[in-house]
Design a protein around this motif. Structure first.
Motif, PDB file in Angstrom:
ATOM      1  N   ALA A 154       0.822  -1.222   0.000  1.00 48.68           N
ATOM      2  CA  ALA A 154       0.000   0.000   0.000  1.00 48.68           C
ATOM      3  C   ALA A 154       0.850   1.263   0.000  1.00 48.68           C
ATOM      4  N   ALA A 155       1.891   1.288  -0.848  1.00 54.46           N
ATOM      5  CA  ALA A 155       2.755   2.452  -0.952  1.00 54.46           C
ATOM      6  C   ALA A 155       2.009   3.594  -1.643  1.00 54.46           C
ATOM      7  N   THR A 156       2.329   4.828  -1.259  1.00 57.49           N
ATOM      8  CA  THR A 156       1.711   5.996  -1.877  1.00 57.49           C
ATOM      9  C   THR A 156       2.410   6.321  -3.195  1.00 57.49           C
ATOM     10  N   THR A 157       1.772   7.143  -4.003  1.00 54.60           N
ATOM     11  CA  THR A 157       2.377   7.528  -5.280  1.00 54.60           C
ATOM     12  C   THR A 157       3.669   8.307  -5.051  1.00 54.60           C
ATOM     13  N   GLY A 158       3.708   9.119  -3.988  1.00 54.00           N
ATOM     14  CA  GLY A 158       4.921   9.862  -3.672  1.00 54.00           C
ATOM     15  C   GLY A 158       6.067   8.941  -3.325  1.00 54.00           C
ATOM     16  N   GLU A 159       5.802   7.897  -2.535  1.00 52.57           N
ATOM     17  CA  GLU A 159       6.841   6.941  -2.158  1.00 52.57           C
ATOM     18  C   GLU A 159       7.347   6.179  -3.381  1.00 52.57           C
ATOM     19  N   ILE A 160       6.426   5.827  -4.267  1.00 50.26           N
ATOM     20  CA  ILE A 160       6.822   5.122  -5.490  1.00 50.26           C
ATOM     21  C   ILE A 160       7.722   6.016  -6.341  1.00 50.26           C
ATOM     22  N   ALA A 161       7.336   7.297  -6.490  1.00 46.94           N
ATOM     23  CA  ALA A 161       8.122   8.231  -7.301  1.00 46.94           C
ATOM     24  C   ALA A 161       9.516   8.424  -6.711  1.00 46.94           C
ATOM     25  N   TYR A 162       9.608   8.569  -5.382  1.00 40.69           N
ATOM     26  CA  TYR A 162      10.905   8.732  -4.729  1.00 40.69           C
ATOM     27  C   TYR A 162      11.781   7.505  -4.947  1.00 40.69           C
ATOM     28  N   ALA A 163      11.195   6.312  -4.781  1.00 42.94           N
ATOM     29  CA  ALA A 163      11.969   5.076  -4.934  1.00 42.94           C
ATOM     30  C   ALA A 163      12.471   4.913  -6.366  1.00 42.94           C
ATOM     31  N   VAL A 164      11.589   5.138  -7.335  1.00 43.47           N
ATOM     32  CA  VAL A 164      11.980   4.994  -8.742  1.00 43.47           C
ATOM     33  C   VAL A 164      13.070   6.001  -9.098  1.00 43.47           C
ATOM     34  N   SER A 165      12.943   7.243  -8.615  1.00 43.99           N
ATOM     35  CA  SER A 165      13.942   8.273  -8.896  1.00 43.99           C
ATOM     36  C   SER A 165      15.290   7.898  -8.298  1.00 43.99           C
ATOM     37  N   THR A 166      15.260   7.363  -7.077  1.00 46.17           N
ATOM     38  CA  THR A 166      16.498   6.932  -6.423  1.00 46.17           C
ATOM     39  C   THR A 166      17.174   5.819  -7.208  1.00 46.17           C
ATOM     40  N   ILE A 167      16.392   4.824  -7.585  1.00 50.66           N
ATOM     41  CA  ILE A 167      16.934   3.686  -8.323  1.00 50.66           C
ATOM     42  C   ILE A 167      17.515   4.137  -9.664  1.00 50.66           C
ATOM     43  N   PHE A 168      16.864   5.092 -10.307  1.00 49.74           N
ATOM     44  CA  PHE A 168      17.305   5.549 -11.628  1.00 49.74           C
ATOM     45  C   PHE A 168      18.720   6.115 -11.575  1.00 49.74           C
ATOM     46  N   VAL A 169      19.027   6.860 -10.525  1.00 53.36           N
ATOM     47  CA  VAL A 169      20.360   7.458 -10.396  1.00 53.36           C
ATOM     48  C   VAL A 169      21.442   6.382 -10.441  1.00 53.36           C
ATOM     49  N   PHE A 170      21.217   5.306  -9.702  1.00 54.03           N
ATOM     50  CA  PHE A 170      22.234   4.271  -9.618  1.00 54.03           C
ATOM     51  C   PHE A 170      22.194   3.322 -10.822  1.00 54.03           C
ATOM     52  N   ASN A 171      21.080   3.307 -11.556  1.00 57.71           N
ATOM     53  CA  ASN A 171      21.051   2.599 -12.843  1.00 57.71           C
ATOM     54  C   ASN A 171      22.069   3.211 -13.799  1.00 57.71           C
ATOM     55  N   ILE A 172      22.020   4.538 -13.919  1.00 59.54           N
ATOM     56  CA  ILE A 172      22.912   5.247 -14.833  1.00 59.54           C
ATOM     57  C   ILE A 172      24.359   5.083 -14.383  1.00 59.54           C
ATOM     58  N   ALA A 173      24.587   5.233 -13.076  1.00 57.07           N
ATOM     59  CA  ALA A 173      25.951   5.100 -12.550  1.00 57.07           C
ATOM     60  C   ALA A 173      26.510   3.702 -12.822  1.00 57.07           C
ATOM     61  N   ALA A 174      25.676   2.668 -12.636  1.00 55.39           N
ATOM     62  CA  ALA A 174      26.133   1.291 -12.833  1.00 55.39           C
ATOM     63  C   ALA A 174      26.451   1.013 -14.293  1.00 55.39           C
ATOM     64  N   ALA A 175      25.643   1.542 -15.196  1.00 57.75           N
ATOM     65  CA  ALA A 175      25.876   1.304 -16.622  1.00 57.75           C
ATOM     66  C   ALA A 175      27.234   1.822 -17.057  1.00 57.75           C
ATOM     67  N   VAL A 176      27.689   2.910 -16.429  1.00 57.22           N
ATOM     68  CA  VAL A 176      28.991   3.491 -16.767  1.00 57.22           C
ATOM     69  C   VAL A 176      30.118   2.822 -15.986  1.00 57.22           C
ATOM     70  N   ALA A 177      29.892   2.584 -14.677  1.00 53.65           N
ATOM     71  CA  ALA A 177      30.973   2.131 -13.793  1.00 53.65           C
ATOM     72  C   ALA A 177      31.311   0.653 -13.936  1.00 53.65           C
ATOM     73  N   PHE A 178      30.321  -0.197 -14.160  1.00 54.96           N
ATOM     74  CA  PHE A 178      30.577  -1.640 -14.136  1.00 54.96           C
ATOM     75  C   PHE A 178      31.498  -2.122 -15.256  1.00 54.96           C
ATOM     76  N   PRO A 179      31.366  -1.653 -16.498  1.00 49.75           N
ATOM     77  CA  PRO A 179      32.347  -2.090 -17.506  1.00 49.75           C
ATOM     78  C   PRO A 179      33.771  -1.703 -17.116  1.00 49.75           C
ATOM     79  N   LEU A 180      33.940  -0.503 -16.542  1.00 50.53           N
ATOM     80  CA  LEU A 180      35.270  -0.079 -16.091  1.00 50.53           C
ATOM     81  C   LEU A 180      35.772  -0.990 -14.977  1.00 50.53           C
ATOM     82  N   LEU A 181      34.880  -1.334 -14.027  1.00 46.31           N
ATOM     83  CA  LEU A 181      35.244  -2.225 -12.928  1.00 46.31           C
ATOM     84  C   LEU A 181      35.621  -3.611 -13.457  1.00 46.31           C
TER      85      LEU A 181
END
Length: 340
Positions: free
Chosen positions: A148-175
């Motif tokens: 029963a998460a609120t729309t605000g909580e969903i938006a915050y979680a998705v936004s947070t995850i998105f940041v680290f999606n982009i970071a991982a796409a760049v960092a992992f091949p280098l790692l």
């Protein structure tokens, strides 16, 4: 400002945005040809993010961009199944289970403990935990109605995850290159440690030939963890909170993403020898183009305002969990001999 005609057929409204993403995919392919070490995945995301940072696309192209970021990627994953055999999938899936279960356990426990210590709301830390531990926005979308998460909580979680999606796409091949990993080991690492399917595909494509198939298989097996986790969370919910997942058990089937079913059917068709060499070639080219177009759409969908609104605590929690998952995956690979 141009706006889509709401009376036009859906396919017509999708065309401008899809065309834009395909154009950006063509540009990213050209960049990858000139600089093979960069590939086509990272440029597609980078161009999209850069455009969204200047002015987030809307109106005429938005429906097609949203479609590209989700559906084109899923279609590409289905096509990837045409290059794998059932024996390969079973072997890679079984090999990844110890690493996968280790990262998931550490992530969910850390989300609860660290999230409480950081005073992140219970539902929000659960969403960030499953998003990081399983499969990003897909896991968040599946679990949100269960708790029963609120729309605000969903938006915050998705936004947070998105940041680290982009970071991982760049960092992992280098790692991966820094650690001297081969394609097989990198596929296991990316599939078990990167949270969203799009970033797994981007990182594996950038790393080099051979990594993509392994990474996708591992990631899809990991995605299936949505089902037991969602059921477990449903068991914890009070009966008075609503009908819930357990009162409608048929809904459990809907937790399995359609593209996993499509991918499996394609693997079975390839294992049975039903796909010709010519079809393999066409599917390989189509899959690569669709992946680049999808990643361009994901980049164009970047919502920097929503990321700023999320605040530092959810972002910090997401960062800590991402680092813990990566460290756990590397540790598990070392213990099982995967790092040589």
């Amino acid at each position: 400002m141009f706006r889509p005609d709401p009376t036009a057929p859906r396919i017509v409204r999708l065309v401008p945005g899809i065309a834009l993403c395909l154009l950006m995919a063509g540009v990213s392919f050209a960049i990858g040809t000139v600089a093979p070490v960069v590939g086509s995945a990272i440029p597609a995301i980078a161009i999209g993010v850069a455009i969204a940072a200047i002015r987030r696309p809307g109106g005429l192209v938005q429906p097609g961009i949203a479609f590209s970021g989700k559906w084109l990627l899923q279609i590409a994953i289905v096509l990837l199944g045409a290059h794998l055999s059932l024996q390969d999938v079973v072997a890679v899936g079984a090999e990844s289970l110890p690493v996968m279960l280790s990262t998931l356990t550490v992530c969910l426990l850390a989300a609860w403990a660290v999230g409480r210590w950081m005073r992140v709301d219970g539902r929000l830390r659960t969403l960030i935990g499953v998003g990081t531990g399983i499969c990003g926005a897909s896991a968040i979308a599946a679990v949100a109605p269960v708790i029963a998460a609120t729309t605000g909580e969903i938006a915050y979680a998705v936004s947070t995850i998105f940041v680290f999606n982009i970071a991982a796409a760049v960092a992992f091949p280098l790692l991966g290159h820094a650690l001297g990993l081969d394609a097989h080991t990198f596929g296991l690492l990316a599939g078990t440690a990167i949270n969203d399917t799009s970033s797994v595909v981007a990182a594996a494509t950038t790393f080099g030939a051979g990594a993509l198939g392994f990474a996708v298989v591992v990631k899809l097996v990991r995605t299936l963890m949505i089902v037991p986790i969602a059921v477990g969370l449903a068991l914890r919910q009070p009966r008075e909170s609503g009908p819930g997942l357990l009162r409608r058990p048929w809904r459990i089937v809907t937790l399995v993403p359609w593209f996993i079913v499509g991918f499996t059917l394609m693997v079975l068709a390839n294992s049975a020898g039903l796909i010709s060499d010519a079809a393999h070639t066409v599917m390989a080219v189509a899959s690569a183009l669709l992946i680049a177009a999808a990643l361009a759409g994901i980049g164009l969908s970047t919502d920097l305002v929503a990321i700023r609104r999320a605040g530092w605590r959810p972002l910090a929690l997401g960062g800590i969990l991402s680092l813990l998952v990566t460290a756990t995956a590397l540790g598990a690979l070392a213990l099982t001999g995967g790092l040589g």
